[in-house]
Write an enzyme that holds these catalytic residues in place. Structure first.
Site, short mmCIF file in Angstrom:
data_model
loop_
_atom_site.label_atom_id
_atom_site.label_comp_id
_atom_site.label_asym_id
_atom_site.label_seq_id
_atom_site.Cartn_x
_atom_site.Cartn_y
_atom_site.Cartn_z
N SER A 71 52.33 48.00 25.55
CA SER A 71 52.15 49.76 25.48
C SER A 71 53.31 50.08 24.31
O SER A 71 53.08 51.03 23.58
CB SER A 71 52.87 50.26 26.87
OG SER A 71 51.86 49.90 27.97
N ASN A 151 39.92 45.94 28.11
CA ASN A 151 40.46 45.38 29.27
C ASN A 151 39.84 45.45 30.65
O ASN A 151 39.81 45.03 31.44
CB ASN A 151 41.92 45.92 29.43
CG ASN A 151 41.90 47.56 29.20
OD1 ASN A 151 41.46 48.10 28.17
ND2 ASN A 151 42.22 48.44 30.33
N HIS A 201 52.47 38.87 29.13
CA HIS A 201 52.22 38.71 30.52
C HIS A 201 50.66 38.63 30.71
O HIS A 201 49.97 38.42 31.90
CB HIS A 201 52.73 39.81 31.52
CG HIS A 201 52.18 41.13 31.42
ND1 HIS A 201 51.30 41.56 32.53
CD2 HIS A 201 52.39 42.28 30.43
CE1 HIS A 201 50.82 42.88 32.12
NE2 HIS A 201 51.49 43.23 31.05
N CYS A 324 41.41 55.54 39.58
CA CYS A 324 41.70 55.99 40.89
C CYS A 324 43.09 55.97 41.32
O CYS A 324 43.83 56.84 41.87
CB CYS A 324 40.79 55.95 41.72
SG CYS A 324 39.03 56.39 41.57
C1 LIG Z 1 47.58 45.34 29.48
C2 LIG Z 1 47.21 46.11 28.47
C3 LIG Z 1 48.08 46.84 27.81
C4 LIG Z 1 49.59 47.26 28.04
O1 LIG Z 1 50.52 46.21 28.04
P1 LIG Z 1 51.89 46.14 28.75
O2 LIG Z 1 52.68 45.02 28.14
O3 LIG Z 1 51.52 45.93 30.13
O4 LIG Z 1 52.55 47.54 28.36
C5 LIG Z 1 47.65 47.56 26.33
N1 LIG Z 1 46.23 47.40 26.11
C6 LIG Z 1 45.48 46.59 26.86
C7 LIG Z 1 44.40 46.34 26.17
C8 LIG Z 1 45.98 45.98 27.93
O5 LIG Z 1 45.12 45.30 28.55
#
Ligand SMILES: *Cc1c(COP(=O)(O)O)cnc(C)c1O
Length: 395
Positions: A71, A151, A201, A324
């Site tokens: 993020s 995602n 992560h 949701c």
């Molecule tokens: C998980 C995710 C994020 C956010 O990453 P964080 O490390 O949780 O802030 C941004 N973009 C995509 C495509 C994601 O899957």
């Protein structure tokens, strides 16, 4: 059974990363900015990590900035490019309708500041057309931002073609590669992007740490002001244990990538074939150009949230892919973008597997989803209307 099928949300840390985390926290407690020996030792470890990640991604170590995750990296890349563009009178930002909220909400904020934001549509296959990107770019364009892989539905975007196009047009290009890095090959030189975001992560590293790649010479301004860490672009003492664990997790995922991909594709084929036998359902996103771990379906006549709760009772951890949970009842913007109508989009299920999942688990997943979908449909007035012809099936 306890089946974790939500790897797109986050992953469990791998043993090598966990060990590296604990070792680093114990041995390298110094602040990497301190001039004494403990600090310098931490600084050496930090530089080593930067160099190793740079080699894996195909860039220069000086182009990598450690951040708190995907993020933050997305936010910093997009705001930096936008504000630099604005200084030259370029106030148009181009992206797609299926981006992660880290991108979409940053763009919304910039829109409120007076930027023009264009969100390109995707096809039913969940993939953006390069010709649409080309048609949208004009002399006012400051930035194009297109994610590497989605995602929710796992579709892989033509980022190398978009990168080449942006270079030709002299427009900055950012890609959110959070779902791609560690899962499919990602080479920054081949993509030709100016910015790339990744998060540890999502590939068996720790939470709260990530990387922003910014090409040398690409505009970059800090989101967090303070000390001179990260070449003055991201203040705050670096989380060395997390950075080392991320580096190890990335090396491990890339070393295991071919083997993992083989396992995951096999499980994915089995899962998609099994779930497709349920009547009135559809796979979301392209069948081929998708992440090997991602299986996303819509089932007509049910609510994704009830499906998730009942699956959880059976020991299955999955996701609906809808928004949701964030308190709104709006269906997922991604599912709407691929043309699913509201009712159908509400009946979504995302199963994202990791290489530790087994064939036996996939069979249990298929059986459980079948049972729960049938159970929910039997209780649903919408399903009765469909069955008795008072409503038309969509899927
Ligand atoms: C998980 C995710 C994020 C956010 O990453 P964080 O490390 O949780 O802030 C941004 N973009 C995509 C495509 C994601 O899957």
């Amino acid at each position: 059974m306890d089946i974790y099928a939500d790897h797109a949300a986050t992953t469990k840390m791998c043993d090598a990363a966990l060990r590296a985390y604990a070792d680093t926290a114990a041995k390298f407690y110094g602040n990497a900015s301190s001039l004494h020996t403990a600090g310098q030792r931490a600084q050496e470890v930090l530089s080593d990590c930067r160099a190793r990640i740079a080699r894996l991604l195909g860039c220069d170590a000086r182009e990598l900035y450690f951040t708190s995750g995907g993020s933050e990296s997305d936010n910093q890349a997009i705001t930096s490019a936008a504000h630099a563009g604005a200084k030259k009178g370029k106030k148009k930002l181009i992206s797609t309708a299926i981006e992660h909220h880290a991108v979409l909400h940053t763009l919304k904020k910039l829109e409120r500041e007076g930027f023009e934001v264009v969100l390109l549509p995707v096809g039913e296959d969940g993939i953006v057309e390069v010709s649409d990107v080309e048609a949208a770019i004009d002399e006012n364009t400051a930035l194009v931002s297109v994610m590497f892989a989605n995602n929710e539905i796992g579709t892989i975007q033509p980022v190398a073609e978009i990168g080449a196009l942006c270079k030709k047009k002299g427009v900055l290009f950012h890609t959110d590669a959070v779902q791609a890095v560690g899962h499919i090959p990602v080479n920054i030189r081949e993509i030709g992007c100016d910015y790339l975001a990744l998060s540890a992560h999502k590939f068996s590293g720790p939470k709260g740490v990530g990387v922003l790649y910014a090409r040398r010479g690409a505009p970059l301004s800090p989101l967090i002001e303070g000390g001179a860490q990260e070449h003055g672009k991201r203040a705050g003492t670096e989380d060395l244990p997390a950075i080392v664990a991320m580096t190890v997790a990335l090396e491990t995922s890339i070393a295991d990538m071919d083997a993992s991909e083989k396992v995951l594709k096999h499980l994915q084929d089995r899962l998609i074939a099994g779930l497709s036998k349920i009547e009135h359902c559809a796979l979301n996103g392209d069948r081929v150009r998708r992440l090997p771990g991602n299986t996303s379906f819509c089932f007509e006549g049910i609510e994704g949230e009830s499906l998730l709760l009942l699956l959880d009772e059976k020991g299955i951890e999955a996701s609906s892919g809808s928004a949701c949970t964030s308190g709104s009842l709006d269906p997922s913007h991604v599912l709407l973008a691929i043309g699913r109508v509201h009712d159908v989009a509400h009946g979504s299920l995302r199963l994202t597997l990791g290489p530790e999942n087994t064939e036996e688990e996939v069979d249990y997943l298929i059986e459980s989803v079948k049972e729960v979908v049938e159970y929910l449909r039997n209780m649903s007035p919408v399903w009765r209307d469909l069955k008795e012809g008072r409503r038309q099936y969509i899927l």
